[in-house]
Design a protein around this motif. Structure first.
Motif, PDB file in Angstrom:
ATOM      1  N   ALA A 183       1.014  -1.442  -0.048  1.00 22.35           N
ATOM      2  CA  ALA A 183       0.001   0.064  -0.135  1.00 22.35           C
ATOM      3  C   ALA A 183       0.903   1.482  -0.015  1.00 22.35           C
ATOM      4  N   ALA A 184       2.067   1.123   0.816  1.00 21.15           N
ATOM      5  CA  ALA A 184       2.781   2.528   0.943  1.00 21.15           C
ATOM      6  C   ALA A 184       3.396   2.753  -0.335  1.00 21.15           C
ATOM      7  N   ASP A 185       3.731   1.958  -1.254  1.00 20.94           N
ATOM      8  CA  ASP A 185       4.562   2.049  -2.372  1.00 20.94           C
ATOM      9  C   ASP A 185       3.531   2.813  -3.042  1.00 20.94           C
ATOM     10  N   LEU A 186       2.230   2.320  -3.345  1.00 22.45           N
ATOM     11  CA  LEU A 186       1.421   2.709  -4.268  1.00 22.45           C
ATOM     12  C   LEU A 186       1.114   4.506  -3.884  1.00 22.45           C
ATOM     13  N   VAL A 187       0.909   4.221  -2.497  1.00 18.31           N
ATOM     14  CA  VAL A 187       0.655   5.803  -2.158  1.00 18.31           C
ATOM     15  C   VAL A 187       1.663   6.696  -2.432  1.00 18.31           C
ATOM     16  N   ILE A 188       2.801   6.562  -2.202  1.00 13.20           N
ATOM     17  CA  ILE A 188       4.100   7.469  -2.695  1.00 13.20           C
ATOM     18  C   ILE A 188       3.913   7.645  -4.012  1.00 13.20           C
ATOM     19  N   ALA A 189       3.391   6.738  -4.981  1.00 11.60           N
ATOM     20  CA  ALA A 189       3.483   6.892  -6.109  1.00 11.60           C
ATOM     21  C   ALA A 189       2.330   7.848  -6.484  1.00 11.60           C
ATOM     22  N   GLU A 190       1.425   7.805  -5.829  1.00 15.06           N
ATOM     23  CA  GLU A 190       0.201   8.891  -6.140  1.00 15.06           C
ATOM     24  C   GLU A 190       0.503  10.237  -5.646  1.00 15.06           C
ATOM     25  N   GLY A 191       1.290  10.640  -4.877  1.00 16.66           N
ATOM     26  CA  GLY A 191       1.791  11.996  -4.757  1.00 16.66           C
ATOM     27  C   GLY A 191       0.739  12.726  -3.690  1.00 16.66           C
ATOM     28  N   VAL A 192       0.120  12.204  -3.120  1.00 13.75           N
ATOM     29  CA  VAL A 192      -0.787  12.575  -1.969  1.00 13.75           C
ATOM     30  C   VAL A 192      -0.068  13.226  -0.860  1.00 13.75           C
ATOM     31  N   THR A 193      -0.781  13.947   0.105  1.00 14.64           N
ATOM     32  CA  THR A 193      -0.089  14.509   1.241  1.00 14.64           C
ATOM     33  C   THR A 193      -0.368  13.743   2.533  1.00 14.64           C
TER      34      THR A 193
END
Lengths: 329, 329
Positions: free
Chosen positions: A221-231
Motif C-alpha cells: 500500500a505504501a508504495d502505491l501511495v507514494i506513487a500517487e503523490g498525496v499529502t
DNA sequence: TGAAACTATGCAAACGTTTGCAGAGAGGGT
DNA sequence: ACCCTCTCTGCAAACGTTTGCATAGTTTCA
C-alpha cells in the motif's frame, strides 16, 4: 461418576421433580424442603446438566461468536466485552475464527446453530446469498454490519470517517488517499460512504486497494501511495496504517512532515508507534456487551415487539503525532 | 421447526436406528440404504443434535479454553492455534476469560465441566488447592504450566531466560534487573529458575516486582529500575517491557545506550516499537494446536497408556535494537 | 437340504432434565 | 360436617439421540 439430579433426590428423600423445581421455580416448593434440597445438592457437588435441560426446554444457555481473525487485535477486545456480559447473564460462549473466509463463516454458523440460542457475528464477511442461507437457522446479532433489519451493533464507521476528513481538511490537505480494506467488509463500505464528506472541502480522494487489513498489507500500500503523490492517507485499520508507516520510514518518507497518516480502531499499538498514530477509536468492549444485551433481549422477550434492534455507538478521532499540516511544495 | 432424526427416518422410510447408524457406524448399514438416508438427510437439512447425542454417549464434542486476559496479545495467538486444530478434529470450543482471577478461573472450570470433554488452561493462575478441587472434574490440559503429571504444553521459559542471560552477558552486562510478573504465574517461576544461568557469568541479578503484566505496569517498574542503577533489564513480558521503555523515554534514559531491555513473547507490537524490542519468541499458535492434540489423544485412547503427556516447545531469542553493550561509566 | 453364520434392520431402553397433570393434605368458610 | 381452594409434591411423558438385543433374510458349507 458425575452426580445427577437422581442422586440428589434420593439423598434428600424427595422426588426428582422437587429437586428440579427447587432450582428452576423456587416458589413452587416449600421453603424448608427447598433449603434442604439445595444443601444436599451443594454437599454432593451437583451441577445440572445443561445439555439435558436444553433438550427439553429448547434453550441451551450458550451462544456463539464468530470473528474473522483472532490475530487482529481489534477482535479480542470486543470478545472481552462479549465474555464479560455473557457471564453476567449466565451464558457460555462458543468461539470460532473463520480466517477471513466467508464460506467457512457460513459453515460455522450452521454447525453451531443446534448448540446455541444465538450467534454474534463480528464484522461478518458473508455474501448476501450466504447470509440468506443462514438467517433463520438461529438468532443472529451483527456487530459492525447492518443487514436488512437484523439486530446489529454499529460503531459509526461513516461518522468516524467524516471526523478523519474534517481533521485532514482543517490541516489543509487537499489530496488524500484512502486504503481500502477487504471488499466483503461492511465497515469498509461504510467508511467509503463517509468519504463523501470530502466534497465539502473540495478535497480529492484517491482510492487504493483493497489490501489485507494486516501489517503485512502495509508495504504494498505504501508504495502505491507514494506513487500517487498525496499529502495524507487514511488506512482501513491501524494494522495496515502501521505497516504503511514502517514502509514509509524505509523509503525515507517522513511522517507526518511529508505524509500524514490516519488509522482506524485505536489498537493499543497505535499509541506506542513512532510517531504515535492518529486514529479513530471505537468502543469495542462496549460493542461486545451491547451485542450480548441485544441477543439476550431477543431471546427473552416474546419476540413480537423486541423493541430496539439496533445499538449505535459513536467513535472518536484521537489526534496524535502522525498527522500535521502538509509540507509546502 | 428444527429437523430431527425422526423426520429423516420417516422421509427415508427407515427406522431411526438406521439413520443414526448411517452417520455413526456406516459399515453396519447397506451401502444403498446408507446413500439414500444421507441424501434425504442432506435434502431436509438435518444436523444431528449434539446435546442429545452427548447425553447418551457421554461425549459432548466440545471443549473449553480459559485464558487469564484476552486483552493481552499473547493469548489470542494461542487461541488461534487451538481454534484451528479443534475445528480439524471436529470439536467446538468454549472460551472464557477469567480476568487474572484464580477464583473465577476455578468457577469457570466447574461451570464448564458438564458441557465439555476437557478444558485447556492457558497460563493458569490457580493455587494448588484450587487446582485440587478442579482436577478430576474433567480432563485438563495445561499450557504454560506444569502441575504434577497433568498433561501440559510447555514453552521452555527457563531455557528462554537462559538465552536472554547469555545474550546480555555476551554484551558485557554485569548487573541486570528482572521484573517479575504475577506471583501466581508458573512461567514467572520458571523464568526465575532460568536466572540461575547468571551465576556462570558472575552476573548480579536484581529482582523487582511483581508487576501487572501489562503496559500500565511499566512506568512503576521503570522508576524502580532506574533507582537500582543496573545497565540492563529483563521484563516478564513484552507489554511490561514496552511500558518500561515508554517511561524510560519520558525520564530521558536512552534505550539501548543507557539501558538494554529484553522482553518475552514477541508480540507483534515488539517489532514495531522504538527501538524494536529484543525478546524471546514463543511458538504460541503451535502450543495451541499441541494442547488440542494432547486433549484429543487423551480422550480417544483408552486412557491407560496415554503415551506422551507433555509437549515441550522451544523458544527463540530475537535480538533487535533494544539491547547493546553497556555504557562505559 | 438343513444347519450355521452373517448381514441388515427394527424395537425399545436409556441418558438427565423439565413440566403437565393429578393427588394429598391443610385450612377456611358455610 | 361438608365442599372448596390453595399449597406442596410425585408420577410419567417428553426431548433427540445411541445401542444392546432380537429378528428376518441371505449366504455358506457339508
Amino acid at each position: 461418576m458425575p452426580v445427577t439430579i437422581q442422586d440428589v433426590a434420593r439423598e434428600a428423600g424427595v422426588s426428582v421433580s422437587t429437586v428440579s423445581r427447587a432450582f428452576t421455580v423456587p416458589d413452587l416448593v416449600k421453603e424448608e424442603t427447598r433449603q434442604h434440597v439445595l444443601q444436599t445438592a451443594e454437599r454432593l457437588g451437583y451441577r445440572p446438566n445443561r445439555a439435558a435441560r436444553g433438550l427439553i426446554t429448547g434453550k441451551t444457555g450458550n451462544f456463539g461468536v464468530i470473528v474473522p481473525d483472532l490475530s487482529n487485535p481489534f477482535f479480542p477486545t470486543v470478545l472481552k466485552g462479549v465474555q464479560a456480559r455473557a457471564r453476567e447473564a449466565d451464558y457460555a460462549v462458543f468461539l470460532a475464527d473463520c480466517d477471513e473466509n466467508p464460506a467457512e463463516e457460513m459453515a460455522l454458523v450452521q454447525a453451531m446453530a443446534k448448540q446455541v440460542d444465538g450467534v454474534i457475528l463480528c464484522s461478518s464477511r458473508m455474501t448476501p446469498s450466504q447470509l440468506d442461507r443462514v438467517v433463520g437457522t438461529t438468532s443472529l446479532v451483527f456487530i459492525n454490519r447492518q443487514v436488512r433489519d437484523n439486530p446489529a451493533v454499529l460503531m459509526g464507521p461513516a461518522a468516524g470517517m467524516r471526523q478523519a476528513i474534517d481533521h485532514l481538511a482543517a490541516l489543509g490537505h487537499r489530496r488524500v488517499a484512502y486504503l481500502n480494506g477487504p471488499k466483503a467488509s461492511w465497515s469498509n463500505r461504510e467508511r467509503r460512504r463517509g468519504l463523501r464528506q470530502a466534497a465539502r472541502y473540495a478535497m480529492e480522494i484517491v482510492e487504493l486497494g483493497p489490501f489485507a487489513p494486516r501489517f503485512e498489507g502495509g508495504p504494498h500500500a505504501a508504495d502505491l501511495v507514494i506513487a500517487e503523490g498525496v499529502t495524507a492517507l487514511i488506512a482501513f485499520n491501524d494494522l495496515l496504517a502501521l505497516g504503511v508507516m514502517s514502509r514509509l520510514a524505509d523509503r525515507g518518507v517522513a511522517v507526518p512532515e511529508e505524509m500524514s497518516v490516519v488509522g482506524f480502531d485505536d489498537i493499543p499499538m497505535a499509541g506506542m508507534a513512532t510517531p504515535p498514530l492518529t486514529t479513530v477509536a471505537m468502543q469495542n468492549e462496549r460493542a461486545g456487551r451491547a451485542a450480548v444485551d441485544l441477543l439476550v433481549n431477543l431471546l427473552t422477550v416474546s419476540g413480537a415487539d423486541a423493541g430496539d434492534l439496533r445499538r449505535d455507538l459513536d467513535c472518536q478521532l484521537i489526534v496524535r503525532a502522525s498527522t500535521t499540516v502538509p509540507a509546502r511544495s
